[in-house]
Design a protein around this motif. Sequence first.
Motif, PDB file in Angstrom:
ATOM      1  N   ILE A 288       0.943  -1.107   0.070  1.00 31.02           N
ATOM      2  CA  ILE A 288       0.048  -0.187   0.061  1.00 31.02           C
ATOM      3  C   ILE A 288       0.833   1.180  -0.011  1.00 31.02           C
ATOM      4  O   ILE A 288       1.835   1.358   0.763  1.00 31.02           O
ATOM      5  CB  ILE A 288      -0.891  -0.176   1.291  1.00 31.02           C
ATOM      6  CG1 ILE A 288      -1.918  -1.055   1.128  1.00 31.02           C
ATOM      7  CG2 ILE A 288      -1.450   1.187   1.436  1.00 31.02           C
ATOM      8  CD1 ILE A 288      -2.947  -1.016   0.086  1.00 31.02           C
ATOM      9  N   GLY A 289       0.484   2.370  -0.885  1.00 31.05           N
ATOM     10  CA  GLY A 289       1.117   3.593  -0.466  1.00 31.05           C
ATOM     11  C   GLY A 289       1.230   4.442  -1.865  1.00 31.05           C
ATOM     12  O   GLY A 289       0.706   3.756  -3.118  1.00 31.05           O
ATOM     13  N   ASN A 290       1.533   5.487  -2.018  1.00 31.95           N
ATOM     14  CA  ASN A 290       1.473   6.341  -3.003  1.00 31.95           C
ATOM     15  C   ASN A 290       3.016   6.653  -3.301  1.00 31.95           C
ATOM     16  O   ASN A 290       3.898   7.442  -2.654  1.00 31.95           O
ATOM     17  CB  ASN A 290       1.179   7.888  -2.582  1.00 31.95           C
ATOM     18  CG  ASN A 290       0.716   8.706  -4.004  1.00 31.95           C
ATOM     19  OD1 ASN A 290       1.636   8.504  -4.860  1.00 31.95           O
ATOM     20  ND2 ASN A 290      -0.022   9.662  -3.858  1.00 31.95           N
ATOM     21  N   VAL A 291       3.563   6.078  -4.515  1.00 28.48           N
ATOM     22  CA  VAL A 291       5.033   5.932  -4.940  1.00 28.48           C
ATOM     23  C   VAL A 291       5.405   7.351  -5.290  1.00 28.48           C
ATOM     24  O   VAL A 291       6.484   7.644  -5.535  1.00 28.48           O
ATOM     25  CB  VAL A 291       5.137   4.985  -6.109  1.00 28.48           C
ATOM     26  CG1 VAL A 291       4.742   3.569  -5.848  1.00 28.48           C
ATOM     27  CG2 VAL A 291       4.483   5.525  -7.349  1.00 28.48           C
ATOM     28  N   LEU A 292       4.408   8.551  -5.444  1.00 32.73           N
ATOM     29  CA  LEU A 292       4.869   9.992  -5.793  1.00 32.73           C
ATOM     30  C   LEU A 292       5.300  10.756  -4.585  1.00 32.73           C
ATOM     31  O   LEU A 292       5.654  11.762  -4.579  1.00 32.73           O
ATOM     32  CB  LEU A 292       3.887  10.552  -6.633  1.00 32.73           C
ATOM     33  CG  LEU A 292       3.653   9.862  -7.876  1.00 32.73           C
ATOM     34  CD1 LEU A 292       2.277  10.677  -8.581  1.00 32.73           C
ATOM     35  CD2 LEU A 292       4.637  10.033  -8.821  1.00 32.73           C
ATOM     36  N   TYR A 293       5.105   9.949  -3.278  1.00 34.31           N
ATOM     37  CA  TYR A 293       5.300  10.850  -2.118  1.00 34.31           C
ATOM     38  C   TYR A 293       6.393  10.051  -1.196  1.00 34.31           C
ATOM     39  O   TYR A 293       6.436   9.784  -0.263  1.00 34.31           O
ATOM     40  CB  TYR A 293       4.098  10.792  -1.353  1.00 34.31           C
ATOM     41  CG  TYR A 293       3.194  11.936  -1.627  1.00 34.31           C
ATOM     42  CD1 TYR A 293       3.156  13.158  -1.023  1.00 34.31           C
ATOM     43  CD2 TYR A 293       2.316  11.622  -2.976  1.00 34.31           C
ATOM     44  CE1 TYR A 293       2.114  13.937  -1.804  1.00 34.31           C
ATOM     45  CE2 TYR A 293       1.390  12.562  -3.292  1.00 34.31           C
ATOM     46  CZ  TYR A 293       1.252  13.821  -2.855  1.00 34.31           C
ATOM     47  OH  TYR A 293       0.338  14.665  -3.135  1.00 34.31           O
ATOM     48  N   ALA A 294       7.633   9.888  -1.867  1.00 35.31           N
ATOM     49  CA  ALA A 294       8.894   9.573  -1.389  1.00 35.31           C
ATOM     50  C   ALA A 294       8.444   8.149  -0.429  1.00 35.31           C
ATOM     51  O   ALA A 294       8.315   7.084  -1.038  1.00 35.31           O
ATOM     52  CB  ALA A 294       9.505  10.571  -0.364  1.00 35.31           C
ATOM     53  N   ASP A 295       9.124   8.207   0.889  1.00 36.20           N
ATOM     54  CA  ASP A 295       8.715   6.941   1.899  1.00 36.20           C
ATOM     55  C   ASP A 295       7.157   6.458   1.856  1.00 36.20           C
ATOM     56  O   ASP A 295       7.256   5.459   2.224  1.00 36.20           O
ATOM     57  CB  ASP A 295       9.103   7.443   2.936  1.00 36.20           C
ATOM     58  CG  ASP A 295      10.731   7.854   3.280  1.00 36.20           C
ATOM     59  OD1 ASP A 295      11.427   7.132   2.428  1.00 36.20           O
ATOM     60  OD2 ASP A 295      11.155   8.233   4.267  1.00 36.20           O
TER      61      ASP A 295
ATOM     62  N   LEU B   7       7.377  12.515   3.668  1.00 40.80           N
ATOM     63  CA  LEU B   7       6.369  12.401   2.755  1.00 40.80           C
ATOM     64  C   LEU B   7       6.508  13.504   1.746  1.00 40.80           C
ATOM     65  O   LEU B   7       5.453  14.265   1.987  1.00 40.80           O
ATOM     66  CB  LEU B   7       4.895  12.262   3.507  1.00 40.80           C
ATOM     67  CG  LEU B   7       4.955  10.902   4.530  1.00 40.80           C
ATOM     68  CD1 LEU B   7       3.420  10.967   5.219  1.00 40.80           C
ATOM     69  CD2 LEU B   7       5.117   9.602   3.721  1.00 40.80           C
ATOM     70  N   GLU B   8       7.194  13.626   0.966  1.00 38.77           N
ATOM     71  CA  GLU B   8       7.532  14.817   0.048  1.00 38.77           C
ATOM     72  C   GLU B   8       6.775  14.627  -1.318  1.00 38.77           C
ATOM     73  O   GLU B   8       6.910  13.506  -1.908  1.00 38.77           O
ATOM     74  CB  GLU B   8       8.943  14.761  -0.235  1.00 38.77           C
ATOM     75  CG  GLU B   8       9.403  16.035  -0.102  1.00 38.77           C
ATOM     76  CD  GLU B   8      10.908  16.121  -0.222  1.00 38.77           C
ATOM     77  OE1 GLU B   8      11.451  16.096  -1.302  1.00 38.77           O
ATOM     78  OE2 GLU B   8      11.641  16.190   0.625  1.00 38.77           O
ATOM     79  N   PRO B   9       5.844  15.357  -1.720  1.00 39.23           N
ATOM     80  CA  PRO B   9       5.055  15.442  -2.958  1.00 39.23           C
ATOM     81  C   PRO B   9       6.281  15.210  -3.944  1.00 39.23           C
ATOM     82  O   PRO B   9       7.096  15.860  -4.159  1.00 39.23           O
ATOM     83  CB  PRO B   9       4.151  16.458  -3.032  1.00 39.23           C
ATOM     84  CG  PRO B   9       4.758  17.386  -1.970  1.00 39.23           C
ATOM     85  CD  PRO B   9       5.576  16.699  -1.159  1.00 39.23           C
ATOM     86  N   MET B  10       5.854  14.412  -4.829  1.00 39.44           N
ATOM     87  CA  MET B  10       6.463  14.233  -6.466  1.00 39.44           C
ATOM     88  C   MET B  10       8.160  13.839  -6.256  1.00 39.44           C
ATOM     89  O   MET B  10       8.975  14.608  -6.868  1.00 39.44           O
ATOM     90  CB  MET B  10       6.194  15.650  -7.321  1.00 39.44           C
ATOM     91  CG  MET B  10       4.806  16.019  -7.480  1.00 39.44           C
ATOM     92  SD  MET B  10       4.017  14.457  -8.339  1.00 39.44           S
ATOM     93  CE  MET B  10       4.862  14.225  -9.856  1.00 39.44           C
ATOM     94  N   HIS B  11       8.168  12.879  -5.445  1.00 35.62           N
ATOM     95  CA  HIS B  11       9.734  12.598  -5.160  1.00 35.62           C
ATOM     96  C   HIS B  11       9.549  11.118  -5.159  1.00 35.62           C
ATOM     97  O   HIS B  11       8.915  10.550  -4.269  1.00 35.62           O
ATOM     98  CB  HIS B  11      10.237  13.061  -3.769  1.00 35.62           C
ATOM     99  CG  HIS B  11      11.724  12.320  -3.483  1.00 35.62           C
ATOM    100  ND1 HIS B  11      12.670  12.891  -4.064  1.00 35.62           N
ATOM    101  CD2 HIS B  11      11.987  11.301  -2.853  1.00 35.62           C
ATOM    102  CE1 HIS B  11      13.795  12.068  -4.032  1.00 35.62           C
ATOM    103  NE2 HIS B  11      13.319  11.257  -3.058  1.00 35.62           N
ATOM    104  N   LEU B  12      10.160  10.665  -6.196  1.00 32.50           N
ATOM    105  CA  LEU B  12      10.055   8.988  -6.469  1.00 32.50           C
ATOM    106  C   LEU B  12      11.508   8.192  -5.808  1.00 32.50           C
ATOM    107  O   LEU B  12      12.517   8.609  -6.270  1.00 32.50           O
ATOM    108  CB  LEU B  12      10.098   8.685  -7.952  1.00 32.50           C
ATOM    109  CG  LEU B  12       9.602   7.299  -8.427  1.00 32.50           C
ATOM    110  CD1 LEU B  12       8.136   6.802  -7.901  1.00 32.50           C
ATOM    111  CD2 LEU B  12       9.791   7.142  -9.907  1.00 32.50           C
TER     112      LEU B  12
END
Length: 178
Positions: free
Chosen positions: A8-15, A126-131
């Motif tokens: 589970i998670g959003n890969v565009l938000y770093a950790d 949880l940084e936006p747009m950091h892969l």
Amino acid sequence: MKILLLGIGNVLYADEGVGVHFVNYITENYRFTHPEHQIDTMDGGTLAQGLTPILSRYDHLIVVDTVNAAGAEPGQVYYFNFDNAPPEIDWQGSAHEVEMLQTLIMMEMMGDRPDTWILGVVPTVLEPMHLGLTERIEAAIPVMEKALLKHMASLGVESQRIADIDINTLIPDSFKRG
């Protein structure tokens, strides 16, 4: 028994994407076998409640995600049965964690939640747009891997290492896999 390893998670938000990245890493590096059990892996992204019809088909669920825990350091790994969550876990790390918690509680009320285990790590950022993952979370991957393999062995599942692919090699294409 049907077993699901769910990232589970959003890969565009770093950790925040560690669950997805970890499941991709395990899928590429291991094959799980058992003479009677079916073992599946899945990138659940941030779908939460949308996963209910899929999750209800399984007997055993392992959710890999970030967790928020009072007093915990970033990179600290937790592995626990959902029914016996440690008291410091508060499920407020991100919106999808709360949605996943609500999904599991709703499934429990309906009587169709599988035996659920959580493999979580406290995120650093949880940084936006950091892969990608921060160093502390990347350092937690071997601990997570060891916990998962130990749990699978407790279910009688054999784990065979088939490759040695670094998690950072998989991250740039993770959004294409899910």
